[in-house]
Design a protein around this motif. Structure first.
Motif, PDB file in Angstrom:
ATOM      1  N   PRO A 152       7.417  10.631 -17.404  1.00 25.20           N
ATOM      2  CA  PRO A 152       7.453  10.427 -15.959  1.00 25.20           C
ATOM      3  C   PRO A 152       6.438   9.376 -15.509  1.00 25.20           C
ATOM      4  O   PRO A 152       5.726   8.807 -16.351  1.00 25.20           O
ATOM      5  CB  PRO A 152       7.101  11.807 -15.408  1.00 25.20           C
TER       6      PRO A 152
ATOM      7  N   HIS B  53       4.914   9.238 -11.693  1.00 28.62           N
ATOM      8  CA  HIS B  53       4.291   9.202 -10.362  1.00 28.62           C
ATOM      9  C   HIS B  53       2.783   9.440 -10.313  1.00 28.62           C
ATOM     10  O   HIS B  53       2.157   9.133  -9.308  1.00 28.62           O
ATOM     11  CB  HIS B  53       5.050  10.105  -9.378  1.00 28.62           C
ATOM     12  N   HIS B  54       2.200   9.976 -11.393  1.00 29.18           N
ATOM     13  CA  HIS B  54       0.724  10.104 -11.405  1.00 29.18           C
ATOM     14  C   HIS B  54       0.031   8.837 -11.913  1.00 29.18           C
ATOM     15  O   HIS B  54      -1.185   8.702 -11.755  1.00 29.18           O
ATOM     16  CB  HIS B  54       0.280  11.282 -12.282  1.00 29.18           C
TER      17      HIS B  54
ATOM     18  N   GLY C  52      -1.807  12.490 -16.181  1.00 25.62           N
ATOM     19  CA  GLY C  52      -0.835  13.504 -15.766  1.00 25.62           C
ATOM     20  C   GLY C  52       0.547  13.314 -16.358  1.00 25.62           C
ATOM     21  O   GLY C  52       1.544  13.368 -15.625  1.00 25.62           O
TER      22      GLY C  52
ATOM     23  N   CYS D 115       1.888  10.741 -17.349  1.00 25.32           N
ATOM     24  CA  CYS D 115       2.509   9.481 -16.907  1.00 25.32           C
ATOM     25  C   CYS D 115       1.750   8.257 -17.420  1.00 25.32           C
ATOM     26  O   CYS D 115       0.513   8.227 -17.369  1.00 25.32           O
ATOM     27  CB  CYS D 115       2.535   9.424 -15.388  1.00 25.32           C
TER      28      CYS D 115
ATOM     29  N   SER E 205       8.469  16.390  -6.213  1.00 26.45           N
ATOM     30  CA  SER E 205       7.716  17.082  -7.270  1.00 26.45           C
ATOM     31  C   SER E 205       6.659  17.976  -6.618  1.00 26.45           C
ATOM     32  O   SER E 205       6.135  17.638  -5.565  1.00 26.45           O
ATOM     33  CB  SER E 205       7.028  16.054  -8.175  1.00 26.45           C
TER      34      SER E 205
ATOM     35  N   TYR F  39      -3.477  20.248  -8.929  1.00 29.47           N
ATOM     36  CA  TYR F  39      -3.422  18.949  -9.584  1.00 29.47           C
ATOM     37  C   TYR F  39      -2.651  17.937  -8.722  1.00 29.47           C
ATOM     38  O   TYR F  39      -1.636  18.309  -8.154  1.00 29.47           O
ATOM     39  CB  TYR F  39      -2.736  19.087 -10.957  1.00 29.47           C
TER      40      TYR F  39
ATOM     41  N   ASP G 286      10.173  20.334 -11.200  1.00 25.69           N
ATOM     42  CA  ASP G 286       9.189  21.383 -11.459  1.00 25.69           C
ATOM     43  C   ASP G 286       8.882  22.211 -10.214  1.00 25.69           C
ATOM     44  O   ASP G 286       8.046  23.107 -10.270  1.00 25.69           O
ATOM     45  CB  ASP G 286       7.901  20.853 -12.119  1.00 25.69           C
TER      46      ASP G 286
ATOM     47  N   GLY H  94       8.925  15.244 -13.251  1.00 28.84           N
ATOM     48  CA  GLY H  94       8.646  16.430 -14.054  1.00 28.84           C
ATOM     49  C   GLY H  94       9.799  17.420 -14.091  1.00 28.84           C
ATOM     50  O   GLY H  94      10.944  17.097 -13.717  1.00 28.84           O
TER      51      GLY H  94
ATOM     52  N   TYR I 235       9.839  21.520 -16.200  1.00 31.49           N
ATOM     53  CA  TYR I 235       9.463  22.006 -17.536  1.00 31.49           C
ATOM     54  C   TYR I 235      10.194  23.257 -17.968  1.00 31.49           C
ATOM     55  O   TYR I 235      10.146  23.617 -19.143  1.00 31.49           O
ATOM     56  CB  TYR I 235       7.933  22.167 -17.599  1.00 31.49           C
TER      57      TYR I 235
END
Ligand code: 6DK
Length: 375
Positions: free
Chosen positions: A145, A147-148, A156, A158, A185, A216, A278, A316, A318
């Protein structure tokens, strides 16, 4: 002489308006010790799409790695150089650097470079196809992914900020300039907000758990008072849930009162969803309760913006079953199916209060926001 084939069915080209991006090569990034951000996240989505025969209704878009010039539209040279070095890592170097990368919520290995570059390149190709009018909607089934990932820091799970880089490439290569990035997310996309924090051409809207700043990534972004800066003031919209457990009624409420009014007033030319599954019911990290029908409705509402130009980019997610069911529901909506009907709903008190406070904050910047209707 090659045998002449009569058994290959003729597939008429050109009339498919929905596409997808997927390559099993993005499984080259994996943690042998096991990790939530695992290759199965995309292989399972892909299998489900094939089992439902939805791939036959969609155009496949070829994938290619992000180029250095593209990545540098968002990221620093240092970040690019570091990700390039991963492909040459020895087993010993992987082991020795584990603790360092774990602090950043990352794992790295030789296959990381290729997967990260393909994931970003995949989202770019998806966005370019839509921006150029070749396809109306595209689902980019990509990992790792993005976006972090901040301009100067992978973190994160990413490496490259796939969506941010793609938005910049679209602005540079096509006439499309005004882009909405909607991030559902349960984690705020700190990297995406940073990339566009002072830029009014990209509206970033995020719904996420904030938990008073303890969730987070726990940084400077994500709170409801974090609305952008400089000429980008008002072009970051954060909807921070104060606790776990938010579900369909809460997300729909936020969409009806804040997300859609602002999005319509902004009038984007392209919409990109940073689609983290997620927030789905059953995801042990996100601990929210969004159902596949909830994701379908959010997608449906966003589908009407920007003349229908929509890219769904995986972030994300999971719980493999929940991710797969949610991704299928979203795919059906972009193919034109109506979302499954939701039961009569009431947003929780915490959600109503949060949306009210966000509306109050955002009414400074958006005249379409009616604080009264949120009371
Ligand atoms: N790390 C994502 O799904 C990533 O948004 C989720 C990020 C995982 C959280 C990692 C985490 C900590 C916690 C406490 C202290 C240090 C680090 F980017 C996506 F993959 F999409 O909780």
């Amino acid at each position: 002489h090659l045998p002449r084939s009569t058994s290959v069915p003729f597939q008429p080209p050109g009339d498919l308006t929905v596409g997808y991006v997927y390559s099993s090569e993005m499984t080259s990034h994996f943690n042998p010790a096991g990790h939530q951000e695992a290759p199965e996240r995309i292989t399972r989505i892909w299998q489900a799409i094939v089992n439902a025969k939805l791939n036959l209704k969609m155009q496949w878009l070829p994938i290619r790695p992000v180029t250095k010039a593209e990545a540098l539209l968002v990221h620093s040279q240092t970040t690019w150089d570091l990700i390039e070095t991963f492909q040459y890592m020895t087993e010993q170097q992987v082991v020795d650097s584990e603790a360092y990368y774990e602090q950043l919520s990352l794992y790295v290995m030789p296959g990381t470079t290729r997967a990260a570059r393909l994931s970003c390149g995949g989202v770019i190709e998806a966005c370019l196809a839509v921006a150029r009018g070749r396809l109306r909607k595209v689902f980019a089934i990509c990992r790792p992914p993005g976006h972090h990932a901040e301009p100067d820091q992978s973190m994160g799970f990413c490496f490259f900020n796939n969506v941010a880089v793609a938005a910049r490439v679209v602005q540079q290569m096509t006439p499309i300039k005004r882009i909405l990035i909607l991030d559902w997310s349960p984690y705020v996309g700190n990297g995406t907000q940073r990339a566009f924090n002072d830029d009014p051409s990209v509206l970033y809207i995020s719904l996420h758990r904030y938990d008073g700043g303890s969730f987070y990534p726990c940084g400077e972004f994500g709170g409801m008072a974090s609305c952008g800066e400089g000429s980008g003031l008002g072009f970051s919209v954060n909807i921070p849930w104060p606790e776990k457990g938010m579900g369909d009624p809460d997300y729909i409420h936020a969409f009806q009162r804040v997300v859609m009014p602002i999005a319509m007033e902004f009038a984007p030319e392209l919409v990109i969803i940073s689609a983290g599954f997620d927030a789905a019911l059953g995801d042990e990290l996100g601990e929210c309760k969004v159902s596949p029908a909830g994701y379908a409705h959010m997608t449906h509402m966003l589908s009407g913006l920007a003349g229908g130009r929509l890219v769904v980019a995986l972030e994300g997610g999971y719980n493999l079953d929940a991710t797969m069911h949610s991704a299928l529901a979203v795919t059906k909506v972009i193919l034109g199916e109506a979302p499954e009907q939701l039961p009569p709903m009431h947003a929780s008190e915490v959600a109503t209060e949060t949306v009210y406070l966000v509306a109050k904050e955002q009414s400074k910047y958006w005249k379409s926001i009616d604080t009264k209707s949120c009371e």
